[in-house]
Design an enzyme around this catalytic site. Structure first.
Site, PDB file in Angstrom:
ATOM      1  CG  ASP A  69      -2.201   0.786   0.975  1.00 33.19           C
ATOM      2  OD1 ASP A  69      -2.206   1.656   0.088  1.00 33.19           O
ATOM      3  OD2 ASP A  69      -3.193   0.550   1.684  1.00 33.19           O
ATOM      4  CB  CYS A  70       0.420   4.613  -1.278  1.00 29.88           C
ATOM      5  SG  CYS A  70      -0.167   4.050  -2.872  1.00 29.88           S
TER       6      CYS A  70
END
Length: 790
Positions: free
Chosen positions: A311-312
């Site tokens: 995920d970012c």
């Protein structure tokens, strides 16, 4: 993405993307100078081509591929590539890989996932994935999108306060699994393969049926890449002192096996997703993106064939928030060793070289990651030459926002609307008898609030007010509350006067993204602010009982409305997308008979005393813990999972189902036993070699005993012998959506796999199948199936 890096990160992404936009799509293997490399040779295997490409790269070039915004490799003719595009329920603006400033200014906005899940229609889910895929490929061809999209979200909607529950298929692992399988198959090109590239047919019979699709085609070739997220046990944003960036989800082996993992297992093994995204949170003390046990389980045990992304900025959080790794180099080493392939963000881009120099990372680990990344790009045809000459090359603006896609969005919105209350058959209204109509509530005049999270620019958005006005010319509007937060009652009087003057009144209340969204959980299950007071005040003033329409994804405690006779009908529409206005109007005025069912339990406000960070699914009465979801929750409900009314009534009949199934006695040694009586209680499913032989069909007749045609969701539940306190109270083992004419009947069948559907996990995370009597439940009907040894 975590707040400290968000602004700078997005600015860099936007600037980079805006400078790379071109009407001419850039592609590798462009003749005459760059098409002679082995990785351009389509006669070689994907693996051979990927290894060849990696072998040609310098270390610095390799490192520059470990971020979502992968750099170009000019000497090999390879352009830059943006991995991050979003397509949860239509092409979304969230990722930097999407741009609506080109020849395609909008895309079809389907209902938010939870609303689509309420349709309980596998075929519908598959067709939505297929339609989004066509629009995504068209946007790629115009230089406005990538080929790798980070959807679907198959996390379990465990806690009703979760701000992102709206993005999921709900609380049931079987439903989440089925949704993930169908969406991924449709999105990655399953329908295109079967139709021979002729597009999608959205015939009425096909959309109304709910059997789903099968896909036995070779899974090497991809139309697009889908990504199952967020792996795993992720369902908390920001609650009290707990943040998703630092939260440690303490999950039992039992709950991991039969609640949190099944949707990911199915998404990968049956859906054949080509991407897996690991989540921010830690699981039992180890950050998900650094958990070798988790990531290698997916590859080695489930047969995952694709790339794993963080995920970012989830690699950065391992150091900055979770303090699991002491240095950036340690974090990079941890995730690469675990099996991560790419970092959404710049942390690996900035710190991998120093990690190698310090001896913490070997170049071979980077090579492994790059082979996974390039393999997916190769399967997408990215290295096969000019995409305009490929099988998807003719897709363009004419294939986006088509009449078929908008019709599919409308059908999805219709099927997902749930009728929760309808006293004295108040609905549907007869449009010929409605002289005037008052619409009240701030949500009625905002088309943008109908999309929910991860929404793009819709084709033809319309407000709820406008759709209702099309049925009744004399329609008035009063806002009632200044916004959804409804902190003031200053505008109540206008709403009350409007209600007094109208023949019928519709109040639109509920939630929008100011109340529930990514990085924002709710603290209450009640209607926000003074919304409840507004509803009650308007209901008191109205000449007739009012209709309450509820928006949003999170469950609401609307007990007051359920009990109040002045509120005749309650409809939940979720976030119905750009066609939600028309769908709601059709339901209210009887042009469509609602058949949606709630995909989540609606709890009372008292549930907010349950700590959101307690991940246990099973109830524990010794500490006053009520459990979660319909399978284990033991407290009061406002509305139950699967609840939903129709304008007609349906009855069922079991046409055929076995009464007894036998298991070979040769397995007796591995049976679980009650030590007091030495009674055989259960068998471990992984020790059964006869699971396939135990499968059986349940044939069902559905009779419409009313005078209105309608579609209906058949839900087959089971209740097994209660051999442990942790046994589920009941669990869904099959569902189908059927369309049945007035006073007619429809036959359907549900395949039951006892090893999967009638089993559950023991405390060690091993699935067990109880012996004895299992009860199959179909509405009020019950059928006993006994499992015995021979």
């Amino acid at each position: 993405m975590s707040p400290p890096w968000r602004a700078l990160f997005f600015l860099l992404q936007i600037l980079n993307f805006c400078t790379s936009i071109s009407t001419q799509v850039q592609f590798p293997c462009k003749p005459p100078h760059y098409n002679s490399y082995p990785f351009c040779n389509t006669s070689l295997s994907i693996k051979e081509r990927a290894h060849s490409l990696v072998s040609l790269l310098t270390l610095q070039e390799k490192i520059q591929q470990l971020t979502n915004n992968a750099s170009s490799i000019p000497r090999l003719g390879i352009p830059a590539y943006e991995w991050w595009s979003e397509s949860l329920h239509g092409i979304a603006t969230n990722g930097p890989g999407i741009n609506f400033n080109g020849t395609i200014p909008s895309a079809t906005n389907f209902p938010q996932v939870l609303g689509t899940a309420a349709a309980f229609n596998r075929t519908l889910w598959f067709l939505i994935g297929s339609a989004i895929a066509i629009e995504a490929r068209a946007m790629y061809n115009t230089g406005q999108a990538g080929l790798t999209f980070w959807a679907p979200n198959v996390n379990i909607f465990r806690d009703p306060r979760w701000g992102r529950g709206q993005e999921t298929p709900g609380e049931d692992p079987m439903v989440a699994s089925a949704f993930g399988i169908e969406f991924v198959r449709g999105f990655q090109g399953g329908n295109w393969k079967r139709s021979g590239g002729g597009g999608i047919e959205f015939g009425e019979k096909r959309v109304l049926s709910g059997k789903g699709q099968s896909d036995d085609d070779d899974d090497d070739e991809l139309m697009l890449s889908a990504c199952c997220k967020h792996f795993t046990a992720y369902d908390l944003e920001n609650w009290k002192n707990f943040s998703r960036y630092s939260f440690n989800a303490v999950v039992t082996a039992q709950d991991m096996e039969d609640t949190f993992q099944p949707p990911f297992h199915s998404c990968i093994q049956q859906g054949k997703a080509s991407c897996l995204m690991c989540s921010y949170n830690a699981v039992n003390g180890v950050p998900a993106c650094a958990s070798k046990d988790l990531l290698q389980e997916a590859r080695n045990e489930w047969g995952f064939k694709g790339y794993i992304t963080s995920d970012c900025d989830a690699v950065a959080t391992i150091v900055e928030y979770q303090y699991y790794a002491k240095t950036p180099e340690d974090a990079v080493a941890d995730v690469l060793e675990a099996g991560l392939d790419i970092n959404c963000g710049t942390y690996m881009l900035l710190n991998t070289k120093s990690a190698i120099e310090m001896g913490k990372v070997k170049e071979e680990e980077i090579d492994r990651a790059l082979v996974n990344l390039f393999s997916v790009q190769l399967r997408l045809g990215l290295f096969d030459g000019d995409p305009s000459k490929g099988k998807f090359g003719k897709l363009g603006p004419q294939d986006v926002c088509t009449a078929k896609h908008k019709a599919l969005a409308l059908e999805a919105a219709r099927q997902g609307i749930v009728l929760l209350k309808n006293d004295n058959k108040f609905l549907p209204l007869d449009k010929n008898d409605v002289s005037s109509l008052a619409i009240i509530g701030p949500l009625a005049i905002s088309a943008s609030d109908l999309g929910g999270g991860y929404t793009g620019l819709p084709c033809n958005p319309e407000t709820l007010f406008k759709g209702l006005q099309a049925y009744v010319e004399e329609t008035s509007y009063a806002v009632g509350c200044p916004d959804v937060s409804c902190d003031s009652d200053a505008l109540f009087e206008e709403a009350i006067q409007s209600a007094k003057q109208a023949a019928f009144v519709i109040v639109v209340a509920g939630l929008d993204l100011s109340q529930e969204t990514e990085d924002h959980d709710r603290v209450s299950l009640l209607l926000p602010g003074k919304q409840m007071d507004l509803v009650t005040s308007v209901a008191t003033a109205s000449k007739r009982p009012v209709i309450l329409v509820l928006t949003g994804g999170g469950p609401l405690d609307v007990s007051f409305a359920e009990r109040d006779p002045r509120i005749a009908s309650i409809l939940w529409i979720g976030y119905p997308g750009e066609t939600g206005s028309k769908a709601l109007s059709e339901v209210i005025f009887g042009d469509y008979n609602p058949g949606g069912r709630l995909p989540v339990t609606w709890y009372p406000e008292s549930f907010t005393s349950v700590p959101m960070n307690d991940m246990n699914m099973r109830a524990d009465h010794s500490r006053g813990y009520p459990g979660r979801t319909y399978r284990f929750y033991t407290g009061d409900r406002v509305y139950g999972f699967g609840q939903g009314l129709s304008y007609t009534n349906f009855t069922y009949r079991f046409l055929s189902a076995p009464n007894r199934l036998s298991i070979p006695a040769s397995l007796t040694a591995s049976y679980g036993k009650n030590t007091l009586h030495q009674k055989v209680d259960y068998v471990h499913t992984d020790e059964l070699t006869s699971c396939n032989s135990l499968k059986f069909l349940v044939k069902i007749s559905v009779l419409n005993v009313g005078d209105v045609d309608g579609s209906h969701v058949v839900m087959l539940f089971s209740r097994g012998p209660r051999i442990f306190n942790s046994t589920p109270q009941k669990q869904l083992i099959g569902f189908d959506r059927v369309h049945t004419k007035s006073y007619g009947f429809t036959e359907t069948s549900i395949l039951v796999d006892p090893c999967k559907d009638l089993s559950f996990s023991n405390e060690y995370g091993k699935r067990i199948l109880p012996l004895g009597d299992h009860i199959l439940m179909l509405g009020d009907l019950e059928h006993f199936v006994s499992f015995q040894t021979y």
